[in-house]
Design an enzyme around this catalytic site. Structure first.
Site, PDB file in Angstrom:
ATOM      1  N   LYS A  62     -32.746 -63.993-130.460  1.00  0.00           N
ATOM      2  CA  LYS A  62     -32.845 -62.817-128.927  1.00  0.00           C
ATOM      3  C   LYS A  62     -31.696 -63.014-127.504  1.00  0.00           C
ATOM      4  CE  LYS A  62     -37.609 -61.116-129.543  1.00  0.00           C
ATOM      5  NZ  LYS A  62     -37.990 -62.282-130.408  1.00  0.00           N
ATOM      6  N   GLU A  88     -40.541 -57.388-120.539  1.00  0.00           N
ATOM      7  CA  GLU A  88     -41.633 -57.598-121.307  1.00  0.00           C
ATOM      8  C   GLU A  88     -41.502 -58.188-122.156  1.00  0.00           C
ATOM      9  OE1 GLU A  88     -39.176 -55.906-122.635  1.00  0.00           O
ATOM     10  OE2 GLU A  88     -39.023 -56.136-125.149  1.00  0.00           O
ATOM     11  N   SER A 118     -33.875 -65.891-138.441  1.00  0.00           N
ATOM     12  CA  SER A 118     -33.934 -64.444-136.476  1.00  0.00           C
ATOM     13  C   SER A 118     -34.449 -65.846-136.154  1.00  0.00           C
ATOM     14  CB  SER A 118     -35.312 -63.689-137.271  1.00  0.00           C
ATOM     15  OG  SER A 118     -35.985 -64.299-137.185  1.00  0.00           O
TER      16      SER A 118
HETATM   17  C1  LIG Z   1     -38.791 -61.767-131.489  1.00  0.00           C
HETATM   18  C2  LIG Z   1     -38.453 -62.665-132.978  1.00  0.00           C
HETATM   19  C3  LIG Z   1     -38.668 -60.966-133.683  1.00  0.00           C
HETATM   20  C4  LIG Z   1     -38.767 -59.907-133.974  1.00  0.00           C
HETATM   21  O1  LIG Z   1     -38.213 -58.851-133.106  1.00  0.00           O
HETATM   22  P1  LIG Z   1     -37.074 -57.845-134.104  1.00  0.00           P
HETATM   23  O2  LIG Z   1     -36.393 -57.661-132.967  1.00  0.00           O
HETATM   24  O3  LIG Z   1     -37.053 -57.144-134.930  1.00  0.00           O
HETATM   25  O4  LIG Z   1     -35.241 -59.236-134.648  1.00  0.00           O
HETATM   26  C5  LIG Z   1     -38.024 -62.153-135.385  1.00  0.00           C
HETATM   27  N1  LIG Z   1     -38.132 -63.293-136.072  1.00  0.00           N
HETATM   28  C6  LIG Z   1     -37.805 -63.864-134.564  1.00  0.00           C
HETATM   29  C7  LIG Z   1     -37.930 -65.607-134.769  1.00  0.00           C
HETATM   30  C8  LIG Z   1     -38.209 -64.074-133.285  1.00  0.00           C
HETATM   31  O5  LIG Z   1     -38.739 -64.413-131.882  1.00  0.00           O
END
Ligand SMILES: *Cc1c(COP(=O)(O)O)cnc(C)c1O
Length: 414
Positions: A86, A108, A376
């Site tokens: 993010k 949001e 992620s």
């Molecule tokens: C917010 C989040 C996601 C999902 O958001 P995408 O826009 O689909 O990437 C996935 N993994 C983590 C660790 C997140 O914080």
């Protein structure tokens, strides 16, 4: 590439007339930034200095041996400041805010991760910050609310609708209508009206461009497949962006929750429960009933339970450029446990969706084939959910003891 943010029949910008000039301003600011040869290097330098980029590409030697199939690499977005991809998006939009000369940001948040990232950026860049969060989420995600407030953001609980993420998005747009001159809306994923899907993908594409460079440096060749979890779609599009022109299979993994037949899931691209519609300013697959009422979603991962999905991924589904799968909560917990024990990595529950699907496919691949999984985010934030899933008695005793302290304090005030 695409007229007014359309990706075939998906996307668009269905915004109230009053916001039209604000969207034009944003489209122009983003176009000017992209055309400025100094902007992307500056963006990358900010992420290097502040957020820890480039993130490593880690060879998972133990998991590779364990499965005996494809060589498994992990892209380490968990090592970004605030613990997830993010940061790439909020820092990029923060630089646009500076170029537009605005003084306030709104956002949001559902699980609170995007809210914390935005509050962090606002503190760093000296911007006022208001975060809209469904009241249900405020109650579920107290640790993130605590951090957002300490970082200087105002957190507004949204009491409309079902009091979750989609309601927070509607409320953020309402705020924007009243404060267009001073305020920028930092949308958290590759969804919403044009230019957000394209703009968020542009900032997240740093993941895929780095990963491509790194795998070529290490292996001297491209991977066969890359895997990413899909909430709104931003980390998946970020990774996929590096390999769009290559003969690489792109695999997006959604939240299968308790199973696609259970009705308790958040799969918009793999399940048959979603249909195309216009909501929240854009056209895509939504989990909705026949009359356009949004359905309730479920996932063990709070970041994957949004009712819509990026119009760019919807287009990839129809064009066949990407393949979409879903995994269940139980498979996710098992994949997270295995990754911890084998590699000493704690993937976020969201990321563990990508791991779970990759683990199902890797054993069937050849030992000279390569896959990349996007981690992620880091899983530390998931301690409450994971401890529940593992039914850890020591943890439950710890929570009870904490609760007893507060009960005793209340008693002494009475
Ligand atoms: C917010 C989040 C996601 C999902 O958001 P995408 O826009 O689909 O990437 C996935 N993994 C983590 C660790 C997140 O914080």
């Amino acid at each position: 590439m695409h007229e007014r943010g359309y990706y075939d029949r998906f996307g668009g910008a269905f915004v109230p007339e009053i916001l039209a000039a604000t969207f034009d301003e944003l489209v122009a600011a983003f176009a000017a930034a992209k055309a400025d040869p100094l902007f992307r290097p500056h963006y990358e330098a900010v992420l290097a200095e502040y957020a820890g980029r480039p993130t490593p590409l880690t060879f998972a030697a133990n998991l590779t041996r364990h499965f005996g199939g494809a060589r498994i690499y992990i892209k380490r977005e968990d090592l970004n400041h605030t613990g997830a991809h993010k940061a790439n998006n909020v820092m990029g939009q923060g630089l646009l805010v500076q170029r537009m000369g605005k003084s306030r940001v709104i956002a949001e948040t559902g699980a609170g991760q995007h809210g914390v990232a935005t509050a962090t950026m606002a503190a760093r860049f000296g911007l006022a910050c208001t975060i809209y969060m469904g009241e249900v989420d405020v109650e579920r995600q107290r640790p993130n609310v605590f951090w957002m407030e300490r970082l200087g953001a105002e957190v507004v609980p949204v009491r409309n609708g079902t009091r979750i993420l989609k309601d927070a998005i509607n409320e953020a747009f309402r705020d924007w209508v009243g404060n267009m001159d001073t305020t920028h809306y930092v949308l958290g994923t590759a969804c919403g009206p044009h230019p957000y899907p394209e703009m968020v993908t542009y900032f997240q594409s740093i993941i895929g461009h780095e990963a491509r460079r790194q795998i070529l440096a290490i292996e001297g060749r491209l991977p066969q497949r890359v895997y990413a979890c899909v909430g709104g779609g931003s980390n998946a599009l970020g990774l996929f962006s590096g390999f769009l022109e290559d003969p690489v299979e792109l695999v997006g993994v959604e939240a299968g929750g308790e199973g696609l037949d259970s009705g308790r899931h958040a799969s918009r691209l793999r399940s048959a429960d979603a249909s195309v519609g216009v909501a929240q300013g854009y056209r895509t697959f939504f989990l909705q009933n026949g009359d356009g009422q949004m359905r309730e979603t479920h996932s063990i991962a709070a970041g994957l339970d949004y009712v819509g999905v990026s119009p760019i991924l919807a287009h990839f589904k129809e064009s066949g450029r990407a393949r979409f799968e879903a995994v269940t909560d139980d498979e996710v917990v098992a994949a997270m446990a295995l990754t911890m024990r084998q590699e000493g990595l704690i993937p976020a529950l969201e990321s563990a969706h990508a791991f779970a699907r990759a683990f199902a496919e890797a054993p069937r691949m050849k030992p000279d084939e390569i896959i990349i999984i996007n981690q992620s985010g880091r899983g530390d934030k998931d301690i409450f959910t994971v401890a529940d899933a593992f039914d850890d008695p020591q943890w439950q005793a710890f929570i009870r003891a904490k609760a007893a302290v507060y009960t005793a304090k209340e008693g002494s005030h009475a």
